[in-house]
Motif scaffolding. Structure first.
Motif, PDB file in Angstrom:
ATOM      1  N   VAL A 260     -10.000   1.769  -2.394  1.00 29.70           N
ATOM      2  CA  VAL A 260      -8.467   2.271  -2.052  1.00 29.70           C
ATOM      3  C   VAL A 260      -7.543   1.210  -2.461  1.00 29.70           C
ATOM      4  CG1 VAL A 260      -6.711   3.366  -0.683  1.00 29.70           C
ATOM      5  CG2 VAL A 260      -8.799   4.441  -0.823  1.00 29.70           C
TER       6      VAL A 260
ATOM      7  N   ILE B  88      -0.523   0.155 -10.134  1.00 31.34           N
ATOM      8  CA  ILE B  88       0.595  -0.893 -10.369  1.00 31.34           C
ATOM      9  C   ILE B  88       0.399  -1.325 -11.946  1.00 31.34           C
ATOM     10  CG2 ILE B  88       1.976  -2.855  -9.742  1.00 31.34           C
ATOM     11  CD1 ILE B  88       1.210  -1.987  -6.874  1.00 31.34           C
TER      12      ILE B  88
ATOM     13  N   TYR C 126       1.360  -5.128   1.719  1.00 33.31           N
ATOM     14  CA  TYR C 126       1.727  -3.903   2.049  1.00 33.31           C
ATOM     15  C   TYR C 126       2.293  -2.994   1.044  1.00 33.31           C
ATOM     16  CZ  TYR C 126       0.208  -4.074   6.843  1.00 33.31           C
ATOM     17  OH  TYR C 126      -0.786  -4.421   8.025  1.00 33.31           O
TER      18      TYR C 126
ATOM     19  N   PRO D 182       1.543  -2.550  -2.379  1.00 31.14           N
ATOM     20  CA  PRO D 182       0.720  -1.729  -3.090  1.00 31.14           C
ATOM     21  C   PRO D 182       0.269  -0.395  -2.168  1.00 31.14           C
ATOM     22  CG  PRO D 182       0.276  -4.034  -3.033  1.00 31.14           C
ATOM     23  CD  PRO D 182       1.030  -3.863  -2.096  1.00 31.14           C
ATOM     24  N   ILE D 183       0.296  -0.586  -0.801  1.00 29.96           N
ATOM     25  CA  ILE D 183      -0.350   0.474   0.087  1.00 29.96           C
ATOM     26  C   ILE D 183       0.968   1.516   0.126  1.00 29.96           C
ATOM     27  CG2 ILE D 183      -1.102   1.379   2.128  1.00 29.96           C
ATOM     28  CD1 ILE D 183      -2.607  -1.097   2.453  1.00 29.96           C
TER      29      ILE D 183
ATOM     30  N   ILE E 242       3.227   2.008  -2.247  1.00 31.81           N
ATOM     31  CA  ILE E 242       3.575   2.445  -3.524  1.00 31.81           C
ATOM     32  C   ILE E 242       2.353   3.881  -3.781  1.00 31.81           C
ATOM     33  CG2 ILE E 242       3.241   2.412  -5.950  1.00 31.81           C
ATOM     34  CD1 ILE E 242       4.553  -0.738  -5.473  1.00 31.81           C
ATOM     35  N   LEU E 243       1.201   3.347  -3.271  1.00 32.06           N
ATOM     36  CA  LEU E 243       0.247   4.259  -3.434  1.00 32.06           C
ATOM     37  C   LEU E 243       0.496   5.628  -2.665  1.00 32.06           C
ATOM     38  CD1 LEU E 243      -2.825   4.374  -4.697  1.00 32.06           C
ATOM     39  CD2 LEU E 243      -3.314   3.897  -2.220  1.00 32.06           C
TER      40      LEU E 243
ATOM     41  N   PHE F 246       3.505   7.734  -4.202  1.00 31.56           N
ATOM     42  CA  PHE F 246       3.017   8.508  -5.462  1.00 31.56           C
ATOM     43  C   PHE F 246       2.252   9.422  -5.301  1.00 31.56           C
ATOM     44  CE2 PHE F 246       5.777   4.998  -7.454  1.00 31.56           C
ATOM     45  CZ  PHE F 246       6.301   5.771  -8.394  1.00 31.56           C
TER      46      PHE F 246
ATOM     47  N   GLY G  82       1.473   9.363 -15.797  1.00 35.12           N
ATOM     48  CA  GLY G  82       2.330   8.045 -15.644  1.00 35.12           C
ATOM     49  C   GLY G  82       2.762   7.879 -14.249  1.00 35.12           C
ATOM     50  N   ALA G  83       3.602   6.805 -13.932  1.00 34.05           N
ATOM     51  CA  ALA G  83       4.038   6.304 -12.663  1.00 34.05           C
ATOM     52  C   ALA G  83       5.602   6.061 -12.704  1.00 34.05           C
ATOM     53  CB  ALA G  83       3.715   4.803 -12.558  1.00 34.05           C
ATOM     54  N   ARG G  84       6.184   7.309 -13.146  1.00 30.22           N
ATOM     55  CA  ARG G  84       7.820   7.391 -12.862  1.00 30.22           C
ATOM     56  C   ARG G  84       7.843   8.593 -11.981  1.00 30.22           C
ATOM     57  NH1 ARG G  84       8.942   7.213 -18.027  1.00 30.22           N
ATOM     58  NH2 ARG G  84       9.823   5.418 -18.325  1.00 30.22           N
TER      59      ARG G  84
ATOM     60  N   ILE H 159      -6.560   7.739 -14.089  1.00 25.56           N
ATOM     61  CA  ILE H 159      -5.746   7.759 -13.152  1.00 25.56           C
ATOM     62  C   ILE H 159      -5.254   9.178 -12.995  1.00 25.56           C
ATOM     63  CG2 ILE H 159      -3.335   6.597 -12.526  1.00 25.56           C
ATOM     64  CD1 ILE H 159      -5.152   4.547 -12.427  1.00 25.56           C
ATOM     65  N   SER H 160      -4.975   9.554 -11.753  1.00 29.10           N
ATOM     66  CA  SER H 160      -4.417  10.649 -11.533  1.00 29.10           C
ATOM     67  C   SER H 160      -3.859  11.104 -10.145  1.00 29.10           C
ATOM     68  CB  SER H 160      -5.401  11.893 -11.816  1.00 29.10           C
ATOM     69  OG  SER H 160      -6.168  12.176 -10.569  1.00 29.10           O
TER      70      SER H 160
ATOM     71  N   ILE I 141      -6.078  11.182  -6.897  1.00 33.56           N
ATOM     72  CA  ILE I 141      -6.742   9.941  -6.312  1.00 33.56           C
ATOM     73  C   ILE I 141      -5.615   9.364  -5.355  1.00 33.56           C
ATOM     74  CG2 ILE I 141      -7.915   7.686  -6.878  1.00 33.56           C
ATOM     75  CD1 ILE I 141      -8.180   8.428  -9.658  1.00 33.56           C
ATOM     76  N   ASN I 142      -4.443   9.372  -5.664  1.00 35.10           N
ATOM     77  CA  ASN I 142      -3.453   8.687  -4.708  1.00 35.10           C
ATOM     78  C   ASN I 142      -3.470   9.923  -3.394  1.00 35.10           C
ATOM     79  OD1 ASN I 142      -2.777   7.798  -7.032  1.00 35.10           O
ATOM     80  ND2 ASN I 142      -0.772   7.249  -6.244  1.00 35.10           N
TER      81      ASN I 142
ATOM     82  N   SER J 123      -6.658   8.935  -1.489  1.00 38.08           N
ATOM     83  CA  SER J 123      -6.561   7.502  -1.056  1.00 38.08           C
ATOM     84  C   SER J 123      -5.639   7.505   0.225  1.00 38.08           C
ATOM     85  CB  SER J 123      -6.016   6.587  -1.982  1.00 38.08           C
ATOM     86  OG  SER J 123      -6.916   6.624  -3.111  1.00 38.08           O
TER      87      SER J 123
ATOM     88  N   LEU K 208      -6.650   6.134   3.905  1.00 38.66           N
ATOM     89  CA  LEU K 208      -5.960   5.389   4.486  1.00 38.66           C
ATOM     90  C   LEU K 208      -5.571   5.716   5.866  1.00 38.66           C
ATOM     91  CD1 LEU K 208      -3.291   4.061   2.036  1.00 38.66           C
ATOM     92  CD2 LEU K 208      -5.136   2.546   2.838  1.00 38.66           C
TER      93      LEU K 208
END
Lengths: 289, 293
Positions: A123, A131, B31, B33-34, B36-37, B40, B48-50, B252-253, B256-257, B260, B264
């Motif tokens: 993960v 990113i 931290y 990246p976590i 952000i994950l 989103f 996309g990541a907007r 990427i979808s 998955i976030n 994840s 976490l």
């Protein structure tokens, strides 16, 4: 030892030892045997002795001194060394900072280092893909702010970021353990005797925390050489490491003897590294006395 | 104790600033990246990541996905089964190593550390080769073919997880056995308790936090493992990390976030529980010291 004690020992030791023998040592030995057998189409082996896997591994390809497999070996070791170095560069001052904090704050910082250590590695690696991807957060932001997009996913840079990210806690924890034990009176004494900060660090702090540095490097270096998740997800298989090579041979390439030979040489290299580390540890210990 | 470093010059002040800067950078690096994950996973955009808007639809679709629910169930089965077996075997091993002297003990000690140090991919491929040979042999011997043939699956995954978890549990439990005052066990036996009673009434309660700590570590390692599971599993043996890996490789979808984030959350709960267990260990050992004094 009485009969009763002996029976008790056998009862306690037997099941665990049996499990490890059957499902850890025996499979390991099987790989050594497989490495000198013949490849079978569709996976598996023919039971005919054949050393061609080792020949293939070490023979140079046309026009190049080392073949592609050796390139992957070298790359894995080099990246593991680089990852250890960067982790040390970030991790040492971090561990030092934590060790300087008052006791009640220290445990909070340590807890913050521990959390990533316990969180799912897949993960956390995926978070970086999210990113760094071509349409990922970084490129979206760059575009919105009027910059050029950058192609960073599936490059060595992306893989190295992932490797350092995944390994940092493994470096910080042993470093902290040895810095925390450091007797700061020694530091003060050296300063009172007129040593400047650099020589205090070089002559006192660094030698006394060397065991932590050694342990941290071992804990980072070895797992990184065998990384599979990071080069697969952030490297897209385009910049392969040993883990990819092994998975390839046991997966799509279906060349189990060759995969086994790679695994054997890999283990020999790691054993050599561990023996070297233990020797230098012992020498340091004696010098310390 | 508060200021352990001597006060001093500009050099020291700059050194301190650099230490602060490095600390802030390190924790952002660990931290961000976590965060952000997780953020989103609530983004109302398929591509996309907007940032578009807040939604919980990815959690809804996660909870409705048959594949994910099955994978979760498989992960739990594997983690529970392998933790229980490894905790029992690991604790027994730790007792043998700490309370007995026997031939080749140092060699066995070294072997116990191997599954911890060895890169997981190496263990994974050796188990793949082993299970393939073993299951192939059994199928041949019993003449099992087609659907009746034995295949790798949850059972092989559990066996593999136990193989690496025994060592982790043994190491953790040995530490708490080592810290135990041997006088307590001797006192119990002097008072007429036999070995079993001593173990059950004295040793076991005192090392229980260590056993729980080892079990939690084993549970986490099993739940998180991808590489060894990937090479030892088969049809019907998809665990959550395997399912997630497959999805990451496809595309990427935001789903998955969401998965994840759920994973976490489970990890966080496990860390907190393990910290509580550790606190309790500390409290218990200081109590037992007071009681013996």
């Amino acid at each position: 030892m009485t009969q009763r004690r002996k029976a008790l020992l056998a009862f306690l030791l037997g099941p665990g030892a049996g499990w490890l023998l059957l499902f850890f040592l025996l499979p390991g030995a099987l790989v050594i045997v497989y490495s000198i057998l013949t490849r079978k189409d569709g996976g598996g082996v023919e039971w005919i002795v054949d050393f061609s896997s080792y020949v293939k591994l070490f023979s140079p390809t046309d026009g190049a001194v080392i073949n592609d497999f050796m390139v992957i070996f070298a790359r894995s070791l080099w990246w593991a060394a680089l990852t250890s170095f960067v982790c040390l560069l970030i991790g040492y001052p971090l561990a030092y900072f934590i060790a300087l904090q008052p006791a009640h704050v220290r445990s909070t910082y340590l807890f913050l280092v521990l959390i990533p250590f316990w969180t799912n590695f897949l993960v956390r690696t995926y978070a970086w893909k999210f990113i760094l991807n071509n349409n990922g957060l970084l490129n979206t932001l760059l575009q919105d702010w009027g910059f050029e997009r950058i192609a960073i996913i599936n490059t060595p840079t992306a893989v190295l970021i992932g490797l350092v990210y995944g390994s940092l806690p493994f470096m910080v924890l042993p470093l902290y353990a040895s810095i925390e034990k450091l007797d700061f009176d020694l530091v003060e004494a050296a300063q009172d005797l007129g040593a400047n900060y650099l020589s205090v660090f070089r002559r006192i702090i660094l030698p006394l925390t060397a065991p932590g540095i050694g342990a941290g490097i071992v804990l980072v270096f070895i797992p990184v050489t065998g990384q599979y998740i990071v080069p697969t997800i952030l490297g897209g298989g385009k910049v392969a490491m040993l883990g990819n090579l092994l998975a390839q041979q046991f997966g799509p390439a279906l060349n189990w003897p060759f995969g086994s030979a790679i695994s054997v040489i890999f283990m020999v290299l790691l054993m050599a590294a561990v023996v070297f580390y233990l020797r230098s540890e012992n020498r340091d210990g004696e010098a310390g006395l | 104790m508060n200021e352990r470093q001597p006060a001093g010059s500009d050099f020291l002040r700059w050194g301190k600033r650099l230490l602060w800067a490095n600390m802030i950078f390190s924790f952002l690096f660990l931290y961000l990246p976590i965060v952000i994950l997780v953020a989103f996973s609530f983004n109302d955009s398929k591509l996309g990541a907007r940032w578009v808007g807040f939604t919980t639809q990815w959690y809804v679709s996660m909870a409705q996905s048959e594949a994910i629910l099955t994978a979760m169930e498989n992960s739990l089965i594997v983690a529970l089964a392998s933790t229980i077996i490894a905790t029992i075997l690991g604790t027994m091993t730790a007792m043998a190593m700490e309370r007995f002297r026997f031939p080749f003990q140092r060699t066995y000690d070294g072997i116990l550390y191997l599954p911890v140090i060895i890169p997981d991919i190496v263990m994974a491929i050796s188990l793949l080769a082993f299970f393939s040979l073993l299951l192939g042999g059994v199928n041949n011997l019993l003449g099992l073919e087609g659907n009746a043939a034995l295949r790798p699956g949850l059972v092989t995954v559990i066996i593999a997880h136990v193989a690496f978890n025994i060592s982790f549990v043994a190491i953790v439990v040995r530490t708490s056995l080592g810290e135990l005052d041997p006088g307590l066990e001797e006192a119990a036996q002097d008072l007429g308790a036999n070995e079993w009673t001593t173990f059950r009434r004295v040793t076991l309660p005192l090392i229980m936090p260590g056993i729980l700590g080892g079990a939690l570590l084993a549970f986490t390692l099993s739940l998180d493992d991808f590489v060894i599971t990937f090479f030892t599993t088969g049809p019907g043996g998809t665990t959550l990390p395997i399912e997630v890996f497959g999805r990451i490789r496809r595309a990427i979808s935001p789903e998955i976030n969401a998965i994840s984030t759920a994973m976490l959350l489970v990890s966080m709960i496990l860390v907190i529980v393990s910290q509580l267990v550790q606190r309790r260990t500390a409290a218990l050992s200081s109590n037992s010291v007071q009681e013996t004094q």
